[in-house]
Design a protein around this motif. Sequence first.
Motif, PDB file in Angstrom:
ATOM      1  N   LYS A   1     -29.621   7.624  32.918  1.00 22.13           N
ATOM      2  CA  LYS A   1     -29.884   8.065  34.294  1.00 22.13           C
ATOM      3  C   LYS A   1     -30.418   6.917  35.141  1.00 22.13           C
ATOM      4  O   LYS A   1     -30.070   6.775  36.318  1.00 22.13           O
ATOM      5  CB  LYS A   1     -30.887   9.218  34.283  1.00 22.13           C
TER       6      LYS A   1
ATOM      7  N   LYS B   1     -27.278   1.913  40.145  1.00 23.44           N
ATOM      8  CA  LYS B   1     -25.935   1.680  40.666  1.00 23.44           C
ATOM      9  C   LYS B   1     -25.771   2.279  42.057  1.00 23.44           C
ATOM     10  O   LYS B   1     -24.996   1.780  42.884  1.00 23.44           O
ATOM     11  CB  LYS B   1     -24.890   2.291  39.732  1.00 23.44           C
ATOM     12  N   LYS B   2     -26.511   3.379  42.315  1.00 24.35           N
ATOM     13  CA  LYS B   2     -26.410   4.044  43.615  1.00 24.35           C
ATOM     14  C   LYS B   2     -27.310   3.405  44.666  1.00 24.35           C
ATOM     15  O   LYS B   2     -27.356   3.874  45.804  1.00 24.35           O
ATOM     16  CB  LYS B   2     -26.765   5.519  43.462  1.00 24.35           C
TER      17      LYS B   2
ATOM     18  N   ASP C   1     -27.736   4.684  36.331  1.00 22.49           N
ATOM     19  CA  ASP C   1     -26.931   5.378  37.342  1.00 22.49           C
ATOM     20  C   ASP C   1     -27.626   5.343  38.703  1.00 22.49           C
ATOM     21  O   ASP C   1     -26.978   5.119  39.741  1.00 22.49           O
ATOM     22  CB  ASP C   1     -26.680   6.831  36.935  1.00 22.49           C
TER      23      ASP C   1
END
Length: 230
Positions: free
Chosen positions: A193, A199-200, A196
């Motif tokens: 998580k 990455k955002k 992720d």
Amino acid sequence: MIYSKEVEEMCTVAQGVHHGCAPIPEEAKWVQAKKVEDISGLTHGVGWCAPQQGACKLTLNVKEGIIQEALVETIGCSGMTHSAAMASEILPGLTVMEALNTDLVCDAINTAMRELFLQIVYGRSQSAFSEDGLPVGAGLEDLGKGLRSQVGTMYGTLKKGPRYLEMAEGYVTGIALDADNEIIGYKFVNFGKMTDFMKKGDDPNTAYEKSCGQYGRVDDAVKIIDPRKE
């Protein structure tokens, strides 16, 4: 074909009725498997190397004898991870017979392939009674949304007791203890998580905080220890 003199001199006796091989369950069908192309199914198996310092969990999705999907998970040996990388390139596109007789670099992966071959050709696959089998990509479902292996790492000594290091939820950052120093929960961070979120666009600290969680009666803990330092 060469026959010995003794066999050549024997008289011929009819073999009589032969009903063929017993059918095995494959993707909700009963199949008399006579050729490699007759084999289909998705299944898992575990292998180990000769010194047993590491192990491999292998998942294969076979359609009409050809390996369409391979998931290679290893634990306990750093060299195995590189072997797994090569095996993931080698396996797709091979028949199960070719894969059984191909050097998959690591003994643990080779052993896992042997165990899977036995399951598949004896009709013991995970998808034996699933109509049309499982789609290519089903192997990834073992990993969950973060696409990380389900790893449990625990350590314990008689003198100092247990230490939880990694659970399915993630990397353990703290162990919650009660007044008797017994474990009543743990805190963790989910690295899947976390990456992720990064990455955002989240900064590392924000991503870390958003990926943290806890399990058990952490709020009732008398103290929380770092399993890697205390």
